[in-house]
Design a protein around this motif. Structure first.
Motif, PDB file in Angstrom:
ATOM      1  N   ALA A   8       0.842  -1.204   0.000  1.00 59.01           N
ATOM      2  CA  ALA A   8       0.000   0.000   0.000  1.00 59.01           C
ATOM      3  C   ALA A   8       0.874   1.248   0.000  1.00 59.01           C
ATOM      4  O   ALA A   8       1.877   1.321   0.700  1.00 59.01           O
ATOM      5  N   THR A   9       0.461   2.232  -0.793  1.00 55.34           N
ATOM      6  CA  THR A   9       1.165   3.509  -0.777  1.00 55.34           C
ATOM      7  C   THR A   9       0.579   4.436   0.283  1.00 55.34           C
ATOM      8  O   THR A   9       1.229   5.387   0.694  1.00 55.34           O
ATOM      9  N   SER A  10      -0.665   4.154   0.699  1.00 55.89           N
ATOM     10  CA  SER A  10      -1.249   4.886   1.821  1.00 55.89           C
ATOM     11  C   SER A  10      -2.361   4.030   2.434  1.00 55.89           C
ATOM     12  O   SER A  10      -2.940   3.177   1.764  1.00 55.89           O
ATOM     13  N   ILE A  11      -2.610   4.277   3.704  1.00 56.57           N
ATOM     14  CA  ILE A  11      -3.669   3.599   4.443  1.00 56.57           C
ATOM     15  C   ILE A  11      -4.438   4.671   5.195  1.00 56.57           C
ATOM     16  O   ILE A  11      -3.844   5.469   5.922  1.00 56.57           O
ATOM     17  N   GLU A  12      -5.749   4.672   5.014  1.00 52.85           N
ATOM     18  CA  GLU A  12      -6.603   5.665   5.664  1.00 52.85           C
ATOM     19  C   GLU A  12      -7.602   4.954   6.573  1.00 52.85           C
ATOM     20  O   GLU A  12      -8.333   4.078   6.127  1.00 52.85           O
ATOM     21  N   LYS A  13      -7.601   5.335   7.824  1.00 47.48           N
ATOM     22  CA  LYS A  13      -8.553   4.766   8.773  1.00 47.48           C
ATOM     23  C   LYS A  13      -9.912   5.428   8.566  1.00 47.48           C
ATOM     24  O   LYS A  13     -10.017   6.655   8.530  1.00 47.48           O
ATOM     25  N   LEU A  14     -10.948   4.609   8.422  1.00 48.03           N
ATOM     26  CA  LEU A  14     -12.315   5.084   8.286  1.00 48.03           C
ATOM     27  C   LEU A  14     -13.095   4.705   9.538  1.00 48.03           C
ATOM     28  O   LEU A  14     -12.694   3.785  10.257  1.00 48.03           O
ATOM     29  N   GLU A  46      -7.840   1.948  -5.307  1.00 41.80           N
ATOM     30  CA  GLU A  46      -8.234   2.040  -3.903  1.00 41.80           C
ATOM     31  C   GLU A  46      -9.018   0.793  -3.535  1.00 41.80           C
ATOM     32  O   GLU A  46      -9.927   0.391  -4.261  1.00 41.80           O
ATOM     33  N   MET A  47      -8.639   0.179  -2.431  1.00 42.53           N
ATOM     34  CA  MET A  47      -9.359  -0.957  -1.887  1.00 42.53           C
ATOM     35  C   MET A  47      -9.921  -0.516  -0.540  1.00 42.53           C
ATOM     36  O   MET A  47      -9.158  -0.170   0.373  1.00 42.53           O
ATOM     37  N   THR A  48     -11.238  -0.481  -0.436  1.00 42.69           N
ATOM     38  CA  THR A  48     -11.893  -0.061   0.800  1.00 42.69           C
ATOM     39  C   THR A  48     -12.519  -1.281   1.449  1.00 42.69           C
ATOM     40  O   THR A  48     -13.300  -1.996   0.818  1.00 42.69           O
ATOM     41  N   ILE A  49     -12.142  -1.512   2.703  1.00 41.11           N
ATOM     42  CA  ILE A  49     -12.682  -2.639   3.463  1.00 41.11           C
ATOM     43  C   ILE A  49     -13.460  -2.064   4.634  1.00 41.11           C
ATOM     44  O   ILE A  49     -12.899  -1.337   5.465  1.00 41.11           O
ATOM     45  N   THR A  50     -14.741  -2.352   4.674  1.00 37.37           N
ATOM     46  CA  THR A  50     -15.598  -1.881   5.752  1.00 37.37           C
ATOM     47  C   THR A  50     -16.381  -3.054   6.326  1.00 37.37           C
ATOM     48  O   THR A  50     -16.402  -4.144   5.750  1.00 37.37           O
ATOM     49  N   PRO A  96     -13.122  -3.168  14.602  1.00 36.63           N
ATOM     50  CA  PRO A  96     -11.807  -3.281  15.247  1.00 36.63           C
ATOM     51  C   PRO A  96     -10.930  -4.354  14.612  1.00 36.63           C
ATOM     52  O   PRO A  96      -9.707  -4.201  14.559  1.00 36.63           O
ATOM     53  N   VAL A  97     -11.528  -5.406  14.079  1.00 32.80           N
ATOM     54  CA  VAL A  97     -10.759  -6.450  13.399  1.00 32.80           C
ATOM     55  C   VAL A  97     -10.122  -5.885  12.134  1.00 32.80           C
ATOM     56  O   VAL A  97      -8.945  -6.111  11.867  1.00 32.80           O
ATOM     57  N   VAL A  98     -10.889  -5.119  11.368  1.00 27.43           N
ATOM     58  CA  VAL A  98     -10.359  -4.494  10.147  1.00 27.43           C
ATOM     59  C   VAL A  98      -9.218  -3.548  10.504  1.00 27.43           C
ATOM     60  O   VAL A  98      -8.155  -3.573   9.870  1.00 27.43           O
ATOM     61  N   HIS A  99      -9.402  -2.737  11.519  1.00 26.07           N
ATOM     62  CA  HIS A  99      -8.347  -1.794  11.929  1.00 26.07           C
ATOM     63  C   HIS A  99      -7.103  -2.544  12.395  1.00 26.07           C
ATOM     64  O   HIS A  99      -5.970  -2.145  12.084  1.00 26.07           O
ATOM     65  N   LEU A 100      -7.284  -3.622  13.139  1.00 29.13           N
ATOM     66  CA  LEU A 100      -6.162  -4.412  13.634  1.00 29.13           C
ATOM     67  C   LEU A 100      -5.384  -5.022  12.462  1.00 29.13           C
ATOM     68  O   LEU A 100      -4.158  -4.931  12.412  1.00 29.13           O
ATOM     69  N   LEU A 101      -6.091  -5.608  11.514  1.00 26.70           N
ATOM     70  CA  LEU A 101      -5.423  -6.232  10.375  1.00 26.70           C
ATOM     71  C   LEU A 101      -4.673  -5.209   9.520  1.00 26.70           C
ATOM     72  O   LEU A 101      -3.674  -5.545   8.889  1.00 26.70           O
ATOM     73  N   ALA A 102      -5.144  -3.988   9.508  1.00 28.15           N
ATOM     74  CA  ALA A 102      -4.470  -2.923   8.748  1.00 28.15           C
ATOM     75  C   ALA A 102      -3.347  -2.268   9.540  1.00 28.15           C
ATOM     76  O   ALA A 102      -2.687  -1.369   9.045  1.00 28.15           O
ATOM     77  N   GLY A 103      -3.153  -2.694  10.786  1.00 26.71           N
ATOM     78  CA  GLY A 103      -2.106  -2.108  11.612  1.00 26.71           C
ATOM     79  C   GLY A 103      -2.454  -0.737  12.131  1.00 26.71           C
ATOM     80  O   GLY A 103      -1.575   0.069  12.420  1.00 26.71           O
ATOM     81  N   LEU A 104      -3.757  -0.450  12.272  1.00 26.10           N
ATOM     82  CA  LEU A 104      -4.195   0.890  12.666  1.00 26.10           C
ATOM     83  C   LEU A 104      -4.715   0.959  14.094  1.00 26.10           C
ATOM     84  O   LEU A 104      -5.348   1.944  14.446  1.00 26.10           O
ATOM     85  N   THR A 105      -4.468  -0.017  14.899  1.00 28.59           N
ATOM     86  CA  THR A 105      -4.912   0.072  16.292  1.00 28.59           C
ATOM     87  C   THR A 105      -4.080   1.092  17.025  1.00 28.59           C
ATOM     88  O   THR A 105      -2.896   1.262  16.773  1.00 28.59           O
ATOM     89  N   GLY A 106      -4.725   1.847  17.879  1.00 31.34           N
ATOM     90  CA  GLY A 106      -4.030   2.856  18.670  1.00 31.34           C
ATOM     91  C   GLY A 106      -3.790   4.172  17.947  1.00 31.34           C
ATOM     92  O   GLY A 106      -3.161   5.064  18.481  1.00 31.34           O
ATOM     93  N   ARG A 107      -4.283   4.301  16.705  1.00 33.53           N
ATOM     94  CA  ARG A 107      -4.102   5.557  15.957  1.00 33.53           C
ATOM     95  C   ARG A 107      -5.321   6.410  16.108  1.00 33.53           C
ATOM     96  O   ARG A 107      -6.398   6.035  16.221  1.00 33.53           O
TER      97      ARG A 107
END
Length: 73
Positions: A2-8, A50-54, A62-73
């Protein structure tokens, strides 16, 4: 890669080089067979995809955020 990851609020959006689009779609097809709580959408842009996973299920977000490495952000 990924060139960027955006938390939704309900998931995550990855921007990928267009050359990775086929592999990402293949992975998404396989994941959708086992993880029905995920919605995966693709948007093709000129040089990127763009690949959007919701998840419509709040317990899945929280599972999606965890898998993307976005926990705690």
């Amino acid at each position: 890669m990924a060139t960027s990851i955006e938390k939704l609020a309900d998931g995550v959006r990855f921007r990928l080089p267009a050359t990775f689009a086929g592999a990402a779609r293949d992975l998404a097809d396989r994941e959708s067979q086992c993880c029905s709580f995920l919605d995966i959408e693709f948007t093709d842009l000129s040089e990127t995809t763009e690949m959007t996973i919701t998840s419509p299920n709040p317990d899945g977000v929280p599972v999606v955020h965890l898998l993307a490495g976005l926990t705690g952000r």
